[in-house]
Design a protein around this motif. Sequence first.
Motif, PDB file in Angstrom:
ATOM      1  N   UNK A  73      22.920  21.256  91.977  1.00  0.00           N
ATOM      2  CA  UNK A  73      22.661  19.875  91.593  1.00  0.00           C
ATOM      3  C   UNK A  73      21.178  19.714  91.321  1.00  0.00           C
ATOM      4  N   UNK A  74      20.839  19.417  90.090  1.00  0.00           N
ATOM      5  CA  UNK A  74      19.445  19.269  89.670  1.00  0.00           C
ATOM      6  C   UNK A  74      19.255  17.861  89.133  1.00  0.00           C
ATOM      7  N   UNK A  75      18.243  17.116  89.584  1.00  0.00           N
ATOM      8  CA  UNK A  75      18.008  15.777  89.057  1.00  0.00           C
ATOM      9  C   UNK A  75      17.787  15.810  87.554  1.00  0.00           C
ATOM     10  N   UNK A  76      18.591  15.134  86.814  1.00  0.00           N
ATOM     11  CA  UNK A  76      18.618  14.999  85.354  1.00  0.00           C
ATOM     12  C   UNK A  76      17.489  15.733  84.616  1.00  0.00           C
ATOM     13  N   UNK A  77      16.454  15.027  84.186  1.00  0.00           N
ATOM     14  CA  UNK A  77      15.438  15.623  83.319  1.00  0.00           C
ATOM     15  C   UNK A  77      14.117  15.849  84.036  1.00  0.00           C
ATOM     16  N   UNK A  78      14.161  16.006  85.351  1.00  0.00           N
ATOM     17  CA  UNK A  78      12.909  16.133  86.089  1.00  0.00           C
ATOM     18  C   UNK A  78      12.309  17.524  86.000  1.00  0.00           C
ATOM     19  N   UNK A  79      13.114  18.488  85.573  1.00  0.00           N
ATOM     20  CA  UNK A  79      12.620  19.856  85.456  1.00  0.00           C
ATOM     21  C   UNK A  79      12.660  20.299  84.002  1.00  0.00           C
ATOM     22  N   UNK A  80      11.687  21.131  83.638  1.00  0.00           N
ATOM     23  CA  UNK A  80      11.672  21.666  82.282  1.00  0.00           C
ATOM     24  C   UNK A  80      12.772  22.702  82.101  1.00  0.00           C
ATOM     25  N   UNK A  81      13.016  23.518  83.134  1.00  0.00           N
ATOM     26  CA  UNK A  81      14.052  24.545  83.082  1.00  0.00           C
ATOM     27  C   UNK A  81      14.611  24.726  84.483  1.00  0.00           C
ATOM     28  N   UNK A  82      15.813  25.269  84.571  1.00  0.00           N
ATOM     29  CA  UNK A  82      16.445  25.432  85.869  1.00  0.00           C
ATOM     30  C   UNK A  82      17.554  26.466  85.763  1.00  0.00           C
ATOM     31  N   UNK A  83      17.743  27.301  86.790  1.00  0.00           N
ATOM     32  CA  UNK A  83      18.873  28.234  86.773  1.00  0.00           C
ATOM     33  C   UNK A  83      20.197  27.479  86.720  1.00  0.00           C
ATOM     34  N   UNK A  84      21.178  28.076  86.091  1.00  0.00           N
ATOM     35  CA  UNK A  84      22.507  27.483  86.072  1.00  0.00           C
ATOM     36  C   UNK A  84      23.510  28.504  86.585  1.00  0.00           C
ATOM     37  N   UNK A  85      24.179  28.163  87.674  1.00  0.00           N
ATOM     38  CA  UNK A  85      25.163  29.049  88.287  1.00  0.00           C
ATOM     39  C   UNK A  85      26.562  28.476  88.083  1.00  0.00           C
TER      40      UNK A  85
END
Length: 377
Positions: free
Chosen positions: A4-16
């Motif tokens: 669970x990643x907050x919407x657009x707060x990160x430029x990139x994020x791992x996706x599992x």
Amino acid sequence: MSLTIPDARRNASPYLYGREAASVARVLEAGQYGHTDLTAEFERRIAAHLGVPDAVAVSSGTAALHSALLATGIGLGDEVIVPSLTFCATVQAIRAVGAAPRFIDVDRATLCITPELVMEAATEDTAAVLPVLFGGRAVDLNSLREDLTERGIVVIEDAAHAFGSHRGPHHVGADDTALTCFSFGPVKNLTCGQGGAVIPRTPEEAATVRRLRMLGVTQSQSERAEATSYQVEGFGLRYQLSSVNAAIGLTQLDHFDTTVRSRRHLWRAYSDALGELEGATLVDVDLDRTVPHLCQVRVPYRDHVFAHLRARNIGVGFHYPPNHLQPAFARWTRDLPATERVSREILSLPFHQHLAEADVHRVVTALGHALKAAGGR
């Protein structure tokens, strides 16, 4: 279940995809964490996906670049043509073998190098060209094949952004004129948590990279377990991919078709939303052939726009500061006007599979406000 990643707060994020943890748990329960048959299975799956005879898994994308340069004999006194607009790892791999970077400009529209820029920069000391497939877009140097071969210049692709992308009808990596180096780092299109791979041109290159990644030892782990000695055949490093990382990568491969669809859908959503926004130009990635790794725009007043969006919790980023202006590489600096210009313009928008279309529209709306605020400051 994905993170669970907050919407657009990160430029990139791992996706599992939800099975990675179970795959890793099975490795841990088996008590074999190092380089095992699971790593070899990952190599076979990568090769099959790309349609190539072999793939050699290593511990990172940087390790892949370093190994490829070593395997082709690039070293002290050699010059390697490389775009300045890349992550510093590309250049550090060149320096790690004692070679010198010959920085070149990029095409402003694609942020990639061109055959013309390569030939303008080539000198009698040039031993390799290291194109960067920026954002996942393939660089095509086939028109230079004859010239490069005559000069004894090898092509080693930094395809850290480009797993799954195509050059013509074939996957990036399925070209026997270049060694191709992939990264499977945390936020890449395919992640192993950390890892990489070299796609060799010949069985000899594959054997060399395998020897290099295991400290110069030729025997496999299982062979060493059955013997009282082993042989060190030459220079090497500890660059193996662990079975823990291979387990993550194998699970990711099972879902890679979904990754491709998701990332292309997200990029199209940005393209549609940005269509009527004045002042922001989307950097084209040739979407039909590319699995996009980044979504970038060129904007005026970039630093002001960046600060405005960051203050509003929009995870914009910057890829990358030009390497020819870095203190560590000042000795090889050159006048690169296109690179310096785009480095003042480019902005990476949040781009990861946790984003929904509503997030995309929120980002683009905020970008519009930021451009107006920056223009009227």
